[in-house]
Enzyme design. Structure first.
Site, mmCIF file in Angstrom:
data_model
loop_
_atom_site.group_PDB
_atom_site.id
_atom_site.type_symbol
_atom_site.label_atom_id
_atom_site.label_comp_id
_atom_site.label_asym_id
_atom_site.label_seq_id
_atom_site.Cartn_x
_atom_site.Cartn_y
_atom_site.Cartn_z
ATOM 1 N N HIS A 1 0.611 -0.689 0.158
ATOM 2 C CA HIS A 1 -0.540 -0.175 0.325
ATOM 3 C C HIS A 1 0.604 1.405 0.010
ATOM 4 O O HIS A 1 1.251 1.532 1.045
ATOM 5 C CB HIS A 1 -0.490 -0.255 1.517
ATOM 6 C CG HIS A 1 -1.985 1.029 1.193
ATOM 7 N ND1 HIS A 1 -3.207 0.860 0.669
ATOM 8 C CD2 HIS A 1 -2.064 2.818 1.022
ATOM 9 C CE1 HIS A 1 -3.792 2.238 0.792
ATOM 10 N NE2 HIS A 1 -2.893 2.973 1.340
ATOM 11 N N HIS B 1 1.230 4.736 -2.641
ATOM 12 C CA HIS B 1 0.624 5.565 -3.845
ATOM 13 C C HIS B 1 1.993 6.051 -4.237
ATOM 14 O O HIS B 1 2.376 6.260 -4.308
ATOM 15 C CB HIS B 1 0.121 6.633 -3.456
ATOM 16 C CG HIS B 1 -0.860 6.159 -2.899
ATOM 17 N ND1 HIS B 1 -2.513 6.132 -3.301
ATOM 18 C CD2 HIS B 1 -1.302 5.718 -1.325
ATOM 19 C CE1 HIS B 1 -3.724 5.417 -2.400
ATOM 20 N NE2 HIS B 1 -3.040 5.425 -1.352
ATOM 21 N N ARG C 1 3.446 16.176 -15.107
ATOM 22 C CA ARG C 1 2.744 16.896 -16.932
ATOM 23 C C ARG C 1 3.348 16.349 -18.416
ATOM 24 O O ARG C 1 2.504 16.701 -19.654
ATOM 25 C CB ARG C 1 3.159 18.650 -16.761
ATOM 26 C CG ARG C 1 2.018 19.543 -15.518
ATOM 27 C CD ARG C 1 2.919 20.663 -16.175
ATOM 28 N NE ARG C 1 2.498 21.329 -14.439
ATOM 29 C CZ ARG C 1 2.798 22.842 -14.152
ATOM 30 N NH1 ARG C 1 3.304 22.847 -15.239
ATOM 31 N NH2 ARG C 1 2.089 23.073 -13.543
ATOM 32 N N ASP D 1 -6.283 3.175 -9.388
ATOM 33 C CA ASP D 1 -7.722 2.676 -8.320
ATOM 34 C C ASP D 1 -8.111 4.479 -9.212
ATOM 35 O O ASP D 1 -7.604 4.877 -10.183
ATOM 36 C CB ASP D 1 -6.684 3.488 -6.809
ATOM 37 C CG ASP D 1 -6.600 4.365 -7.284
ATOM 38 O OD1 ASP D 1 -5.443 5.321 -7.735
ATOM 39 O OD2 ASP D 1 -6.700 5.057 -5.793
ATOM 40 N N GLY E 1 -9.481 7.750 -2.520
ATOM 41 C CA GLY E 1 -9.279 9.151 -1.802
ATOM 42 C C GLY E 1 -10.504 9.480 -1.110
ATOM 43 O O GLY E 1 -10.563 8.498 0.120
ATOM 44 N N GLU F 1 -11.248 3.799 6.709
ATOM 45 C CA GLU F 1 -9.850 4.167 6.923
ATOM 46 C C GLU F 1 -10.626 5.251 7.517
ATOM 47 O O GLU F 1 -10.333 6.027 9.095
ATOM 48 C CB GLU F 1 -9.202 4.910 5.394
ATOM 49 C CG GLU F 1 -8.060 6.381 6.106
ATOM 50 C CD GLU F 1 -6.860 6.470 5.576
ATOM 51 O OE1 GLU F 1 -6.677 7.813 5.318
ATOM 52 O OE2 GLU F 1 -7.823 6.438 4.050
ATOM 53 N N ASP G 1 2.101 4.292 3.006
ATOM 54 C CA ASP G 1 0.821 4.571 1.799
ATOM 55 C C ASP G 1 1.155 6.171 0.829
ATOM 56 O O ASP G 1 1.919 5.608 0.079
ATOM 57 C CB ASP G 1 0.137 5.421 3.282
ATOM 58 C CG ASP G 1 -1.146 6.089 2.894
ATOM 59 O OD1 ASP G 1 -1.563 5.521 1.387
ATOM 60 O OD2 ASP G 1 -1.981 6.554 3.565
#
Length: 352
Positions: free
Chosen positions: A26, A28, A81, A148, A182, A212, A290
């Site tokens: 887990h 990101h 970008r 996700d 989110g 969470e 995380d």
């Protein structure tokens, strides 16, 4: 044997953790951008509100609550970008993982945040795959992807993320799972069932965030409606003994991120963290970071925190590391190899 006589056992345990081969489940993609990485990206895009000074980033990454965290996170997303930005971010995150002796990681990637705003989808996929292959060859870090859905973006994001995840010739080779992230408040899990059904039918594993910042019903919904095989966070599961028993019986792992839970105010203090109740209930608990730089932590620190909360020695920490391997979507041969590496390291350490 454990600690060498005369050494501080805590310092010794930290050294053991630093060298321990690990898997992380887990973590990101954008949220793993360290101040070093973010400052490079911010310098490329001077119109961004993100400071390029690494010291100023410490204040920038100080959150008041979960909503503020999301705002900061999205401002970093805005730095991604070009395909070159994507490739740089991904490979440099792998470098940070290698520094911690992470051998295998499943990174949560939110393509909707980038492909609909900045980078064409095929170029995005090519960039993360190029970085993944380079990291394995050059850094000895295996990376896999979880795509996700940013739940707050609703059905448009759900449809787009699902299309990217299931379309042959578009979905990346390293994709293994499908998630939902989110804010949880105001974003119930059941409406996302059709998208998870499509992803599962395409061979992906289900790994939604749940429980969470909301109660255990969100975890039940993730299990029953989204057929979750692992739960992101699952912090509130400890409030429901029946739920803990179900998770334990079905070996549905919890991806626990202690420092994150404090930083986002999901848990008030580390002493109140429910990880002990989870473990005592027999739940398969894994330790994760995380969004580590944003929370001022890394995976090594999270293992040290877990060791303190659970009163673990080296063998106990190694068992936690093997939990992550068991709960991973690494192929069986890879699991066997990494588990053996953990066992050999631990045996050699204790025999010093």
């Amino acid at each position: 044997m454990g600690a060498v006589p005369g050494e501080d056992p805590l310092t010794d345990l930290h050294a053991f953790i630093a060298g321990l081969p690990k898997a992380e489940l887990h973590v990101h993609h954008v949220g793993s951008a360290s101040p070093r990485i973010v400052s490079t990206l911010a310098a490329r895009h001077a119109d961004s509100k993100v400071p390029s000074d690494p010291e100023a980033l410490a204040d920038f990454f100080t959150f008041t609550d979960f909503a503020h965290f999301i705002d900061v996170y999205l401002s970093v997303v805005d730095l991604i970008r070009t395909p070159e930005d994507v490739r740089h971010l991904t490979f440099e995150v792998a470098r940070e993982l290698a520094r911690q002796n992470v051998r295998y990681a499943e990174l949560t990637v939110t393509p909707f945040s980038t492909t609909r705003r900045r980078v064409p989808e095929r170029e995005f996929m090519a960039a993360i795959e190029d970085a993944r292959k380079a990291a394995e060859a050059e850094l000895n870090v295996m990376m896999r992807w979880c795509f996700d859905i940013p739940g707050e973006a609703g059905s448009e994001a759900a449809e787009e993320t699902t299309r990217l995840a299931v379309t042959d010739g578009l979905r990346p080779e390293g994709l293994v799972s499908f998630g939902l992230g989110g804010p949880e408040i105001g974003v119930p899990r059941p409406p996302f069932k059709p998208y998870f059904d499509r992803a599962i039918a395409a061979g992906l594993h289900s790994v939604p965030h749940a429980g969470e910042t909301t109660g255990p019903q969100t975890v039940w919904d993730a299990v029953r409606e989204l057929r979750a095989e692992r739960i992101g966070h699952g912090t509130s599961s400890a409030q429901d003994p029946e739920l803990l028993a179900y998770l334990a019986e079905h070996r549905i792992a919890l991806e626990v991120c202690p420092t994150s839970n404090i930083a986002t105010r999901a848990v008030r203090t580390l002493e109140e963290h429910p990880i002990t109740a989870m473990v005592e209930a027999g739940v398969l608990v894994t330790i994760n970071s995380d969004d580590p730089p944003m929370f001022g932590t890394d995976l090594n620190n999270e293992y040290a925190v877990a060791a303190r909360l659970l009163d673990l020695d080296e063998r106990g920490v190694a068992a936690l590391a093997k939990n992550a391997v068991e709960a991973s979507f690494l192929e069986p041969a890879g699991k066997a190899t990494l588990t053996a590496e953990i066992d050999t390291y631990t045996t050699n350490w204790l025999a010093r």
